[in-house]
Enzyme design. Structure first.
Site, PDB file in Angstrom:
ATOM      1  N   LYS A  17      -2.755   1.182  12.716  1.00  0.00           N
ATOM      2  CA  LYS A  17      -1.521   1.280  11.941  1.00  0.00           C
ATOM      3  C   LYS A  17      -1.781   2.385  10.905  1.00  0.00           C
ATOM      4  O   LYS A  17      -2.826   2.355  10.245  1.00  0.00           O
ATOM      5  CB  LYS A  17      -1.276  -0.063  11.255  1.00  0.00           C
ATOM      6  CG  LYS A  17      -0.270  -0.032  10.111  1.00  0.00           C
ATOM      7  CD  LYS A  17      -0.019  -1.448   9.594  1.00  0.00           C
ATOM      8  CE  LYS A  17       0.878  -1.420   8.363  1.00  0.00           C
ATOM      9  NZ  LYS A  17       1.470  -2.727   8.057  1.00  0.00           N
TER      10      LYS A  17
ATOM     11  N   THR B 281      -0.134  -8.292   7.565  1.00  0.00           N
ATOM     12  CA  THR B 281      -0.792  -8.569   6.285  1.00  0.00           C
ATOM     13  C   THR B 281      -2.003  -9.489   6.481  1.00  0.00           C
ATOM     14  O   THR B 281      -2.261 -10.386   5.676  1.00  0.00           O
ATOM     15  CB  THR B 281       0.201  -9.141   5.235  1.00  0.00           C
ATOM     16  OG1 THR B 281       1.483  -8.493   5.381  1.00  0.00           O
ATOM     17  CG2 THR B 281      -0.267  -8.871   3.818  1.00  0.00           C
TER      18      THR B 281
ATOM     19  N   ARG C 294       2.991 -12.985   4.024  1.00  0.00           N
ATOM     20  CA  ARG C 294       3.358 -12.782   2.619  1.00  0.00           C
ATOM     21  C   ARG C 294       4.149 -13.943   2.070  1.00  0.00           C
ATOM     22  O   ARG C 294       4.540 -13.939   0.910  1.00  0.00           O
ATOM     23  CB  ARG C 294       4.213 -11.524   2.482  1.00  0.00           C
ATOM     24  CG  ARG C 294       3.408 -10.302   2.724  1.00  0.00           C
ATOM     25  CD  ARG C 294       4.250  -9.078   2.586  1.00  0.00           C
ATOM     26  NE  ARG C 294       3.623  -8.054   3.372  1.00  0.00           N
ATOM     27  CZ  ARG C 294       4.145  -6.875   3.607  1.00  0.00           C
ATOM     28  NH1 ARG C 294       5.314  -6.564   3.103  1.00  0.00           N
ATOM     29  NH2 ARG C 294       3.498  -6.013   4.342  1.00  0.00           N
TER      30      ARG C 294
ATOM     31  N   GLU D  38       6.286  -8.761  14.047  1.00  0.00           N
ATOM     32  CA  GLU D  38       5.144  -8.869  13.141  1.00  0.00           C
ATOM     33  C   GLU D  38       5.571  -9.726  11.959  1.00  0.00           C
ATOM     34  O   GLU D  38       6.334  -9.295  11.104  1.00  0.00           O
ATOM     35  CB  GLU D  38       4.711  -7.482  12.658  1.00  0.00           C
ATOM     36  CG  GLU D  38       3.593  -7.533  11.621  1.00  0.00           C
ATOM     37  CD  GLU D  38       3.297  -6.178  10.973  1.00  0.00           C
ATOM     38  OE1 GLU D  38       3.656  -5.128  11.534  1.00  0.00           O
ATOM     39  OE2 GLU D  38       2.705  -6.192   9.875  1.00  0.00           O
TER      40      GLU D  38
END
Ligand code: 3PG
Length: 210
Positions: free
Chosen positions: A131, A71, A47, A43
């Protein structure tokens, strides 16, 4: 075309490394380091400015890797990661717009949830795989046990505060398929290109699984 379901994504590995990468030139080496340690799912979080280029490089260079994006906050993020060649997207939270768009695109998304209402909203929109974020702060093992009553069909990837020392407490729960965490590929090791150490942490973590 991407044919993986959210359930498939969560089943690739019991641990999904959550990665922040500053230099896309490290991306392929990092993916190899994780794969050498035994994990082929990644993943890459949006960011850092290098995230999309890193996803592109890994998906082009290593067809065996299952590289996704984390994200993912907006529908623009979603189209960017699809264009970059990501196989899945993970979001820390849930907005109806993001969930509906991923569904319309038939693109596997693991939406973030922390409350019963967010799970209900996700289920309303056709999602059963989530999640749990931030897993430990949001109630950890206790919350997951409580969610299994009203939501027996929901499955979770707890992330946020998970490490080698507590991962098994989560992974032994029936409604947990995998856990996510940054401990596998700490940003400092990625930055300094210490890939051997990342392979070591990956292999050790897999060995500690119960
Ligand atoms: C995430 O975005 O999923 C978290 O930042 C990962 O949490 P961790 O750093 O506690 O593993």
């Amino acid at each position: 075309m991407n044919t993986l379901s959210p359930a498939d994504i969560m089943s690739v590995s019991p641990i999904i490394p959550v990665i922040a990468i500053d230099d896309a030139d490290h991306a392929v080496d990092l993916a190899h380091a994780l794969m050498d340690g035994g994990i082929k799912v990644l993943e890459i979080t949006l960011r850092t400015p290098a995230a999309l280029a890193s996803i592109k490089k890994i998906s082009a260079a290593i067809p065996d890797a299952v590289v996704g994006a984390g994200t993912v906050l907006t529908t623009d993020d979603l189209s960017n990661v699809i264009d970059a060649g990501a196989s899945f997207a993970i979001s820390p939270g849930s907005t109806p717009k993001l969930l509906k768009t991923a569904q319309a695109e038939k693109f596997p998304l693991l939406p973030g949830v922390a409350t019963a209402s967010e799970i209900m909203q996700g289920m309303d929109l056709g999602y059963n795989h989530f999640k749990l974020f931030p897993a430990v702060t949001a109630g950890g093992v206790g919350a997951l046990k409580s969610f299994s009553g009203p939501f027996p069909q929901a499955r979770f990837c707890p992330t946020g505060g998970i490490s080698m020392t507590n991962m098994n407490e989560f992974l032994t729960l029936e409604n947990v398929i995998c856990v996510g965490g940054s401990w596998i590929a700490p940003q400092a090791l990625v930055q300094t290109g210490n890939f051997a150490e990342i392979t070591h942490i990956t292999a050790k973590s897999l060995k500690e699984l119960k």
